[in-house]
Design an enzyme around this catalytic site. Structure first.
Site, PDB file in Angstrom:
ATOM      1  N   SER A 112      -6.920   5.777   3.634  1.00 58.14           N
ATOM      2  CA  SER A 112      -6.926   4.895   2.461  1.00 58.14           C
ATOM      3  C   SER A 112      -7.324   3.473   2.868  1.00 58.14           C
ATOM      4  O   SER A 112      -8.096   2.811   2.173  1.00 58.14           O
ATOM      5  CB  SER A 112      -5.542   4.844   1.810  1.00 58.14           C
ATOM      6  OG  SER A 112      -5.354   5.914   0.912  1.00 58.14           O
ATOM      7  N   LYS A 169       0.856  -1.188   0.000  1.00 63.07           N
ATOM      8  CA  LYS A 169       0.000   0.000   0.000  1.00 63.07           C
ATOM      9  C   LYS A 169       0.881   1.222   0.000  1.00 63.07           C
ATOM     10  O   LYS A 169       1.810   1.337   0.811  1.00 63.07           O
ATOM     11  CB  LYS A 169      -0.890   0.000   1.258  1.00 63.07           C
ATOM     12  CG  LYS A 169      -1.848   1.172   1.314  1.00 63.07           C
ATOM     13  CD  LYS A 169      -3.089   0.930   0.487  1.00 63.07           C
ATOM     14  CE  LYS A 169      -3.857   2.181   0.139  1.00 63.07           C
ATOM     15  NZ  LYS A 169      -3.324   2.899  -1.055  1.00 63.07           N
ATOM     16  N   ASP A 229       0.054  10.696  -4.529  1.00 60.35           N
ATOM     17  CA  ASP A 229       1.164  11.336  -3.825  1.00 60.35           C
ATOM     18  C   ASP A 229       1.393  12.632  -4.624  1.00 60.35           C
ATOM     19  O   ASP A 229       0.465  13.098  -5.305  1.00 60.35           O
ATOM     20  CB  ASP A 229       2.397  10.417  -3.800  1.00 60.35           C
ATOM     21  CG  ASP A 229       3.462  10.857  -2.791  1.00 60.35           C
ATOM     22  OD1 ASP A 229       3.331  10.535  -1.602  1.00 60.35           O
ATOM     23  OD2 ASP A 229       4.431  11.553  -3.181  1.00 60.35           O
ATOM     24  N   ASN A 288      -2.358  19.155  -1.775  1.00 59.19           N
ATOM     25  CA  ASN A 288      -3.387  18.560  -0.937  1.00 59.19           C
ATOM     26  C   ASN A 288      -3.039  18.568   0.558  1.00 59.19           C
ATOM     27  O   ASN A 288      -3.856  18.934   1.400  1.00 59.19           O
ATOM     28  CB  ASN A 288      -3.557  17.127  -1.450  1.00 59.19           C
ATOM     29  CG  ASN A 288      -4.645  16.401  -0.758  1.00 59.19           C
ATOM     30  OD1 ASN A 288      -5.782  16.828  -0.813  1.00 59.19           O
ATOM     31  ND2 ASN A 288      -4.293  15.342  -0.081  1.00 59.19           N
ATOM     32  N   LYS A 312       5.409   1.697  -3.059  1.00 58.73           N
ATOM     33  CA  LYS A 312       5.340   3.061  -3.613  1.00 58.73           C
ATOM     34  C   LYS A 312       5.632   2.974  -5.100  1.00 58.73           C
ATOM     35  O   LYS A 312       6.319   2.056  -5.542  1.00 58.73           O
ATOM     36  CB  LYS A 312       6.403   3.951  -2.947  1.00 58.73           C
ATOM     37  CG  LYS A 312       6.096   5.423  -3.019  1.00 58.73           C
ATOM     38  CD  LYS A 312       5.168   5.847  -1.899  1.00 58.73           C
ATOM     39  CE  LYS A 312       4.735   7.279  -2.011  1.00 58.73           C
ATOM     40  NZ  LYS A 312       4.099   7.725  -0.761  1.00 58.73           N
TER      41      LYS A 312
HETATM   42  N1  GLU Z   1       1.140   9.069  -0.550  1.00 57.94           N
HETATM   43  C1  GLU Z   1       0.574   9.014   0.766  1.00 57.94           C
HETATM   44  C2  GLU Z   1       1.653   8.679   1.780  1.00 57.94           C
HETATM   45  O1  GLU Z   1       2.784   9.088   1.607  1.00 57.94           O
HETATM   46  C3  GLU Z   1      -0.667   8.145   0.846  1.00 57.94           C
HETATM   47  C4  GLU Z   1      -0.531   6.728   0.429  1.00 57.94           C
HETATM   48  C5  GLU Z   1      -1.841   5.974   0.357  1.00 57.94           C
HETATM   49  O2  GLU Z   1      -2.885   6.542   0.645  1.00 57.94           O
HETATM   50  O3  GLU Z   1      -1.776   4.793  -0.008  1.00 57.94           O
HETATM   51  O4  GLU Z   1       1.423   8.060   2.781  1.00 57.94           O
END
Ligand code: GLU
Length: 452
Positions: free
Chosen positions: A384, A96, A172, A247, A132
């Site tokens: 999420s 995730k 992201d 955001n 990621k």
């Molecule tokens: N990009 C966000 C983070 O750095 C959210 C990742 C997500 O919601 O999966 O945690």
């Protein structure tokens, strides 16, 4: 029984090896250093963690995918970008983590983000592993049609690696509701499946969760408030500097304002805006979310209270609180000195690894409460996971319910980091607390599941 210093020597050797085996990935080295330099107390205290190969497995991604992303611009010219998905650790659940579209993206950046994500996701207490992805595609100045064609090409490769039980990307930097929409559409078309849980950050009405857009910023403010509470203070009347204008920054400013603080800055790569009356969120949202413009337009339209400082950094504005919400390494040693000189009480990271290691040490030495991103900005990925739960049950929760869950998750992350730091002899050190608590949860699952 190994001592702490013997354990640290082993970890230092491993760090040298990581640098050799992963050349030209400075951000990944930095993220690995930052975690491994805090783990000696827990590995020395709990012999099972000294098992050969455990930490070595943790720093090696389970899978790394790199792919070509060809697409046509509005002039019909073929462009070629590079796509990445690093599936780092699935001991606690499906991989995730978000997708980043930014020209600075390379394998080392995605690996640093994926590595951080393992511990962050573990800290939420929910069943999500760490991953990621992203691309060196620059969405700035691209038309909607170009962004759509890019997303469709990106998903045409990515779809075979993801799934609601396998790997669940989200947004992201450079990936918001628009991009998630195009990505989801292409996934649905290729697979012929309505698989809501394959992506999070979806739109309202087609599987998105209320409060997901707000979650990272709101969560960071709640974390900062919890750190202040430990010191007998609250947010009321505090002046806050916030960097970024995406955001995370927007909803950080929204929550700060709602809780009585005065958020006076925002920024982008061209410079920053300082508004002594506090940032006007309707205006900022109009410029950033509707017009996709730059922050200098804010100062032009706001009137006398605001000014734009080209090329400057928000950290030079005196404040009680600093919430870096833009990108990695945006707050360095010099900035930390300035913040300390101006009497900052707390720094809480909305972005991933925005504070350099030297700056973190300075802030901690000066007694400033420091909330590391993997704890402080975990609210985004936590919601999420709540979106995945709603998708799985084919239901949608009210905004109040999601916000309550978010608040309770952030409180529990704060308590866990606080108590773990104390238990391992580092009271008030949220970096050590977050790293050890995240590590314990992942390491226990890895040990139980054998050498894989
Ligand atoms: N990009 C966000 C983070 O750095 C959210 C990742 C997500 O919601 O999966 O945690």
């Amino acid at each position: 029984m190994t001592t702490r210093s013997e354990t640290q020597t082993t970890l230092d050797h491993l760090l040298t090896e990581i640098e050799h085996r992963n050349p030209a990935q400075p951000e990944f080295h930095q993220a690995a250093h930052e975690v491994l330099e805090t783990l000696a107390p827990v590995i020395a205290a709990r012999p099972e963690y000294a098992e050969p190969g455990l930490v070595e497995r943790l720093v090696e991604p389970e899978r790394q995918v790199i792919f070509r992303v060809p697409w046509q611009d509005d002039q019909g010219r073929v462009r070629v970008n590079r796509g990445f998905r690093v599936e780092f650790n699935s001991a606690l659940g499906p991989y995730k983590g978000g997708l980043r579209f930014h020209p600075s993206v390379n394998l080392g950046v995605i690996k640093f983000l994926g590595f951080e994500q393992i511990f962050k996701n573990a800290l939420t207490g929910l069943g999500i592993g760490g991953g990621k992805g992203g691309s060196d595609f620059d969405p700035h100045g691209r038309s909607d049609a170009e962004v759509m064609r890019f997303c469709q090409s990106f998903m045409t490769e990515l779809y075979r690696h993801i799934g609601e039980h396998t790997d669940v990307p989200a947004g992201d930097i450079g990936v918001g509701g628009r991009e998630i929409g195009y990505l989801f559409g292409q996934y649905r078309r290729i697979t012929n499946r309505w698989e809501a849980g394959v992506l999070t950050g979806k739109g309202q009405g087609w599987g998105g969760s209320l409060i997901r857009p707000e979650a990272t910023g709101y969560g960071n403010v709640l974390f900062a408030a919890a750190m202040l509470r430990e010191r007998g203070e609250d947010l009321e009347g505090q002046t806050a500097v916030v960097s970024g204008s995406g955001n995370v920054a927007i909803y950080t400013i929204e929550k700060l304002t709602a809780l009585g603080a005065n958020a006076v800055t925002c920024s982008d790569s061209s410079g920053y805006v300082v508004d002594e009356k506090g940032i006007d969120l309707d205006l900022l949202k109009q410029i950033k979310e509707v017009e996709r413009g730059r922050v200098d337009a804010y100062a032009e339209r706001r009137g006398a209270s605001a000014r734009f400082v080209p090329g400057g950094r928000v950290w030079e504005v005196p404040a009680d609180l600093a919430l870096p919400s833009a990108t990695q390494n945006e707050l360095d040693e010099k900035d930390a000195e300035t913040l300390i000189r101006n009497g900052v009480k707390a720094v809480s990271e909305g972005a991933n690894m925005p504070t350099t290691p030297e700056a973190v040490h300075l802030l901690q030495k000066a007694g400033v409460a420091f909330g590391p991103g993997k704890a402080a900005n975990a609210g985004g990925v936590a919601v999420s996971a709540l979106e995945m739960a709603q998708n799985h049950a084919r239901t949608a929760w009210s905004a109040e319910r999601v916000e309550e869950e978010l608040a309770s998750i952030m409180t529990s992350i704060h308590t866990t980091c606080h108590d773990t730091a104390e238990r391992y002899g580092a009271p008030g050190d949220y970096v050590t607390g977050a790293n050890i608590a995240g590590f314990e949860r992942v390491a226990d699952a890895m040990l139980a599941q054998g050498v894989i």
